[in-house]
Scaffold this motif. Structure first.
Motif, PDB file in Angstrom:
ATOM      1  N   PRO A   1       0.810  -1.237   0.000  1.00 33.49           N
ATOM      2  CA  PRO A   1       0.000   0.000   0.000  1.00 33.49           C
ATOM      3  C   PRO A   1       0.836   1.277   0.000  1.00 33.49           C
ATOM      4  CG  PRO A   1       0.016  -0.970   2.191  1.00 33.49           C
ATOM      5  CD  PRO A   1       0.756  -1.919   1.311  1.00 33.49           C
ATOM      6  N   GLU A   2       2.182   1.164   0.117  1.00 35.43           N
ATOM      7  CA  GLU A   2       2.978   2.384   0.174  1.00 35.43           C
ATOM      8  C   GLU A   2       3.400   2.831  -1.222  1.00 35.43           C
ATOM      9  OE1 GLU A   2       6.160   1.782   2.969  1.00 35.43           O
ATOM     10  OE2 GLU A   2       4.758   1.490   4.635  1.00 35.43           O
ATOM     11  N   PHE A   3       3.269   4.145  -1.447  1.00 36.50           N
ATOM     12  CA  PHE A   3       3.691   4.725  -2.726  1.00 36.50           C
ATOM     13  C   PHE A   3       4.372   6.060  -2.454  1.00 36.50           C
ATOM     14  CE2 PHE A   3       0.015   2.075  -3.887  1.00 36.50           C
ATOM     15  CZ  PHE A   3       0.532   1.359  -4.959  1.00 36.50           C
ATOM     16  N   ASP A   4       5.011   6.580  -3.497  1.00 30.84           N
ATOM     17  CA  ASP A   4       5.599   7.908  -3.429  1.00 30.84           C
ATOM     18  C   ASP A   4       4.458   8.936  -3.402  1.00 30.84           C
ATOM     19  OD1 ASP A   4       6.683  10.389  -4.008  1.00 30.84           O
ATOM     20  OD2 ASP A   4       8.270   9.550  -5.276  1.00 30.84           O
ATOM     21  N   GLY A   5       4.347   9.643  -2.293  1.00 31.55           N
ATOM     22  CA  GLY A   5       3.237  10.580  -2.098  1.00 31.55           C
ATOM     23  C   GLY A   5       3.179  11.698  -3.124  1.00 31.55           C
ATOM     24  N   HIS A   6       4.303  11.975  -3.766  1.00 30.52           N
ATOM     25  CA  HIS A   6       4.308  13.064  -4.747  1.00 30.52           C
ATOM     26  C   HIS A   6       3.743  12.621  -6.087  1.00 30.52           C
ATOM     27  CE1 HIS A   6       7.767  14.859  -2.189  1.00 30.52           C
ATOM     28  NE2 HIS A   6       6.583  15.209  -1.738  1.00 30.52           N
ATOM     29  N   LEU A   7       3.542  11.315  -6.242  1.00 24.52           N
ATOM     30  CA  LEU A   7       3.087  10.790  -7.533  1.00 24.52           C
ATOM     31  C   LEU A   7       1.648  10.286  -7.500  1.00 24.52           C
ATOM     32  CD1 LEU A   7       6.311   8.749  -8.446  1.00 24.52           C
ATOM     33  CD2 LEU A   7       5.752  11.095  -9.107  1.00 24.52           C
ATOM     34  N   VAL A   8       1.043  10.296  -6.293  1.00 23.38           N
ATOM     35  CA  VAL A   8      -0.298   9.719  -6.141  1.00 23.38           C
ATOM     36  C   VAL A   8      -1.375  10.732  -6.523  1.00 23.38           C
ATOM     37  CG1 VAL A   8      -1.954   8.908  -4.405  1.00 23.38           C
ATOM     38  CG2 VAL A   8       0.417   8.104  -4.336  1.00 23.38           C
ATOM     39  N   ASP A   9      -2.394  10.263  -7.231  1.00 29.33           N
ATOM     40  CA  ASP A   9      -3.562  11.095  -7.536  1.00 29.33           C
ATOM     41  C   ASP A   9      -4.542  10.989  -6.353  1.00 29.33           C
ATOM     42  OD1 ASP A   9      -5.915  12.230  -8.432  1.00 29.33           O
ATOM     43  OD2 ASP A   9      -5.770  11.395 -10.457  1.00 29.33           O
ATOM     44  N   PHE A  10      -4.362  11.896  -5.400  1.00 24.52           N
ATOM     45  CA  PHE A  10      -5.183  11.841  -4.182  1.00 24.52           C
ATOM     46  C   PHE A  10      -6.648  12.182  -4.446  1.00 24.52           C
ATOM     47  CE2 PHE A  10      -1.079  12.076  -1.968  1.00 24.52           C
ATOM     48  CZ  PHE A  10      -1.276  11.115  -1.000  1.00 24.52           C
ATOM     49  N   ASP A  11      -6.886  13.114  -5.379  1.00 19.02           N
ATOM     50  CA  ASP A  11      -8.284  13.499  -5.651  1.00 19.02           C
ATOM     51  C   ASP A  11      -9.076  12.270  -6.089  1.00 19.02           C
ATOM     52  OD1 ASP A  11      -7.397  15.970  -5.107  1.00 19.02           O
ATOM     53  OD2 ASP A  11      -7.424  16.718  -7.169  1.00 19.02           O
ATOM     54  N   GLU A  12      -8.464  11.474  -6.948  1.00 22.01           N
ATOM     55  CA  GLU A  12      -9.143  10.275  -7.429  1.00 22.01           C
ATOM     56  C   GLU A  12      -9.363   9.291  -6.276  1.00 22.01           C
ATOM     57  OE1 GLU A  12      -7.974   8.066 -11.269  1.00 22.01           O
ATOM     58  OE2 GLU A  12      -7.249   6.785  -9.633  1.00 22.01           O
ATOM     59  N   LEU A  13      -8.339   9.124  -5.443  1.00 18.79           N
ATOM     60  CA  LEU A  13      -8.456   8.202  -4.297  1.00 18.79           C
ATOM     61  C   LEU A  13      -9.623   8.621  -3.396  1.00 18.79           C
ATOM     62  CD1 LEU A  13      -7.291   5.957  -2.362  1.00 18.79           C
ATOM     63  CD2 LEU A  13      -5.905   7.758  -1.337  1.00 18.79           C
ATOM     64  N   ILE A  14      -9.693   9.924  -3.111  1.00 20.81           N
ATOM     65  CA  ILE A  14     -10.737  10.431  -2.220  1.00 20.81           C
ATOM     66  C   ILE A  14     -12.113  10.189  -2.824  1.00 20.81           C
ATOM     67  CG2 ILE A  14     -11.696  12.570  -1.242  1.00 20.81           C
ATOM     68  CD1 ILE A  14      -8.625  13.455  -1.014  1.00 20.81           C
ATOM     69  N   LYS A  15     -12.240  10.431  -4.124  1.00 19.97           N
ATOM     70  CA  LYS A  15     -13.537  10.211  -4.774  1.00 19.97           C
ATOM     71  C   LYS A  15     -13.905   8.736  -4.799  1.00 19.97           C
ATOM     72  CE  LYS A  15     -13.765  14.446  -7.389  1.00 19.97           C
ATOM     73  NZ  LYS A  15     -13.054  15.162  -8.445  1.00 19.97           N
TER      74      LYS A  15
END
Lengths: 476, 280
Positions: free
Chosen positions: B241-255
């Motif tokens: 579950p760990e990824f580089d936080g600068h590369l993650v699409d958080f908006d998509e994850l939240i939705k």
């Protein structure tokens, strides 16, 4: 009348369309005893039967049909079970039209024998009463085998190895055994009670089935050897879903077929909120793909209350890999088909829920390496389909965990394990593999055939290994 | 069946269960999780391992009661059984000597961060921990985190304890003060992980986040947990579950986390009704 009967197989009684689209109960109801015997009477008992060559596990078909004709159903099932440990399943889900029935001589002038329906009939008869278990042979040199995965390949390998007298432990990652039989194929095609009953039969052969053990994460293959196993069979299937890789594919309302079917079949989301796992199906569903998984997803969507369900397939009807029977069932139930079209992007609303998909029309070009004509997009033919749920059923590849964590196990660039076709032997000593993890997504019965072949060669390997161990001990 | 051996309430609606699962306990590594199913009609859901003891054969789960499954789990007592526990799952954290590490965690995410922080400390890192919660009474594992950290900072949204504000604000403050971090681990709600990644990005500090998407099987079979990392679809259970936080699409994850909100509410209400619980 008699002649007519010889030409046509006894039709399978089915649940009425208008009823069945509202429930998950089995669609095909099975033969009655009279129907089974009447169908069995059509078999001409060829002296050189052609049907057997079409069966990947080599069931003696004419012999069991003869017993049905004589109403000796117990003897019929015993003949089948000499070769096939999961007949109630095979009778339901095998594509017999491409296997045993394809070779039936009656098929030349009329309909072939309904071999699958007869197999199902005798298997169901047996399941209704106490199942008899063959005595376990005493082997002076038995081995201990770990079977990874409890799908059709693993269960078959396990049953055959147990019947040969070996100690077998099956490791299953999910909470129930059965693999695709429980999470993939829906209740209305294969009731889970039937799967459970057949798994119980395998347990009665003294096979130990352990759930909630994900090999590759909990134990590596090498650790299984350290834990005292003499050989390992990998039957982990092709469970990693493929996505199309187009814009908008991660919008809400877009499922892989695996997720959709796991929620519905394994987790019983169709009984939400009695069961805790939710599923959301809108009014207009598009299922992308043309295989059995696509048909299953479409028919599940309908039963979950969708008003309109479309199968969107990039080739034409003729090229669809799904079983003809399932395509017909889907059509009867009102599933619509959109051939020669491929989605190129998904559209969403302000909540990032899917609202439509842009597709492009295709035409068929030259045949590709699979022999099917390759679909080619028609420029400028884009059109939009309004949908609120999409199921992507374009195929699966093997889960990579075991391949990633096992040194010396050779795989193809698609992640399938490379084996010797005849023996199931991998590049790693003592490790065998079979089923979808080797072939890519194929059929239940071909996985069983692979499990059977691997069991045979594991048996030989174990005897050789034990003999060498004895010799070593003797010399010391 | 997996027996509950110990139970504790760490904060309102945050509970701790010690569960007998010897094989998982022997194999678990920091950053990994389990999937559990409480009963026959239950759903499968992931929980990060907060602790494990190979000798005792136990694992420790710490969770916030948010929906039907976590409430069912919270209602279990010592001696009760969980039907299915499968794990360890996911890739372990990449624990090594980085130098100076900031462990930033919020809410129940502190439980997931704890074993990682511990392992980072044991690997010889200088560990600065920043733990946060909405309000003081929801803070968990303060003593445990203090015990392993070289420095510990606390923040609460309402200022009832420590700094008023978010953990990401504290991190920004430390960086502005001149703290140099070789790596940042951020574990908590997606909004908090996004905020933390936004703080570290201009400073090019490598930031690892532990993503918490919806999961079903947790083994790579379904893609429910798919996330976009660096423009590519990845499965959190298989590749994370760990990824580089600068590369993650958080908006998509939240939705994507909100997909089943109405069903989750419906199920939770039904469960409470069946148990005669009334909630404000």
């Amino acid at each position: 009348m008699h002649k007519e009967k010889r030409k046509h197989a006894i039709p399978m009684p089915k649940q009425k369309v208008e009823e069945r689209i509202h429930n998950f109960n089995e669609v095909a109801l099975g033969y009655s005893m009279e129907q089974a015997v009447a169908e069995a009477e059509r078999c001409i008992q060829c002296p050189k039967p052609q049907c057997i060559q079409g069966c990947p596990v080599e069931v003696n078909i004419p012999a069991f049909i003869k017993k049905i004709r004589e109403k000796k159903f117990d003897e019929a099932i015993r003949i089948i079970k000499e070769k096939n440990s999961l007949p109630a399943i095979c009778g339901r889900v095998c594509p017999q039209e491409e296997q045993c029935q394809k070779f039936c001589v009656l098929g030349k002038k009329g309909e072939p024998m309904a071999i699958g329906r007869l197999e199902r009939f005798v298997a169901d008869c047996e399941l209704q009463k106490e199942v008899t278990v063959p005595p376990r042979p005493k082997l002076s040199m038995s081995g201990k085998v770990a079977v990874v995965g409890s799908g059709p390949a693993g269960l078959t390998a396990a049953a055959d190895l147990a019947k040969l007298g070996h100690e077998v432990v099956v490791f299953e990652a999910l909470h129930v055994p059965g693999g695709v039989l429980v999470y993939g194929i829906p209740e209305f095609r294969l009731p889970k009670k039937i799967v459970q009953a057949e798994v119980n039969y395998i347990k009665k052969l003294e096979v130990d089935i352990i759930t909630n053990h994900m090999i590759g994460r909990l134990y590596t293959i090498d650790e299984l050897f350290e834990r005292g196993f003499d050989a390992v069979f990998i039957g982990t299937g092709a469970g990693l879903p493929g996505f199309i890789g187009i814009p908008g594919e991660n919008l809400g309302g877009i499922y892989s077929a695996n997720e959709f079917l796991i929620r519905v079949n394994l987790m019983r989301a169709y009984m939400f909120p009695e069961y805790d796992t939710p599923i959301r199906v809108g009014k207009k569903v598009a299922v992308i793909g043309g295989g059995n998984v696509a048909m299953d997803s479409a028919r599940c969507s309908l039963r979950l209350g969708a008003e309109e369900v479309w199968i969107v397939y990039r080739r034409s009807r003729k090229e669809m890999p799904a079983r003809l029977e399932e395509i017909e069932n889907a059509e009867e139930e009102g599933i619509k088909f959109r051939f020669l079209a491929v989605p190129v992007r998904f559209l969403g609303d302000e909540h990032d829920w899917v609202t439509g998909m842009e597709c492009v029309k295709m035409q068929l070009g030259e045949p590709d390496e699979s022999g099917r004509r390759r679909p080619v997009p028609i420029e400028g033919s884009e059109f939009i389909m309004e949908v609120d749920t999409v199921v992507v059923a374009i195929g699966q590849t093997p889960n990579p965990i075991i391949q990633r964590t096992t040194k010396g196990l050779k795989t193809t660039r698609w992640g399938t394990i490379i084996v010797n076709e005849k023996t199931g032997k991998t590049s790693k000593k003592g490790v065998y593999a079979g089923g979808d993890v080797v072939s890519g997504a194929a059929t239940v019965i071909s996985a069983m055939g692979a499990g059977k072949r691997a069991a045979r060669s594991i048996h030989r390997y174990l005897l050789r290994k034990k003999r060498m161990q004895q010799r070593k001990e003797y010399c010391q | 069946m997996y027996k509950v051996l110990k139970k504790a309430e760490l904060a309102p609606e945050i509970k701790l269960l010690e569960v007998n699962a010897p094989e998982v306990a022997k194999k678990a590594k920091p950053g990994q999780f389990v999937i559990i199913r409480i009963d026959e009609k239950g759903e499968r859901f992931p929980l990060t391992l907060a602790e494990w003891e190979p000798k005792k054969g136990t694992i420790t789960l710490i969770f916030l009661e948010v929906g039907v499954s976590t409430r069912k789990l919270g209602a279990l007592g010592t001696g009760d059984e969980i039907l299915d526990v499968v794990g360890p799952l996911g890739n372990p954290s990449d624990i090594k000597h980085y130098g100076s590490v900031a462990v930033v965690c919020g809410g129940v995410g502190t439980a997931a961060a704890y074993p990682i922080a511990k392992a980072l400390k044991e690997a010889g890192n200088q560990v600065v921990s920043i733990i946060g919660a909405r309000t003081e009474e929801l803070l968990i594992l303060e003593d445990e985190m203090k015990g392993l950290s070289d420095e510990l900072y606390i923040s609460t949204d309402d200022g009832s304890k420590g700094y008023k504000g978010f953990v990401s604000d504290v991190l920004r403050m430390l960086i502005e003060k001149g703290y140099r971090f070789d790596i940042v681990y951020a574990i908590g709600p997606p909004l908090m992980m996004r905020a933390t990644a936004n703080v570290t990005k201009p400073h090019s500090i490598k930031t690892i986040v532990s993503l918490n998407p919806i999961m079903v099987d947790g083994m790579g079979m379904c893609g429910a947990c798919r996330v976009t990392v660096s423009g590519e679809t990845r499965f959190a259970c298989l590749d994370g579950p760990e990824f580089d936080g600068h590369l993650v699409d958080f908006d998509e994850l939240i939705k994507r986390l909100r997909v089943y909100l109405s069903e989750e509410k419906q199920a939770a209400e039904l469960y409470e009704k069946s148990r005669g619980i009334k909630r404000a």
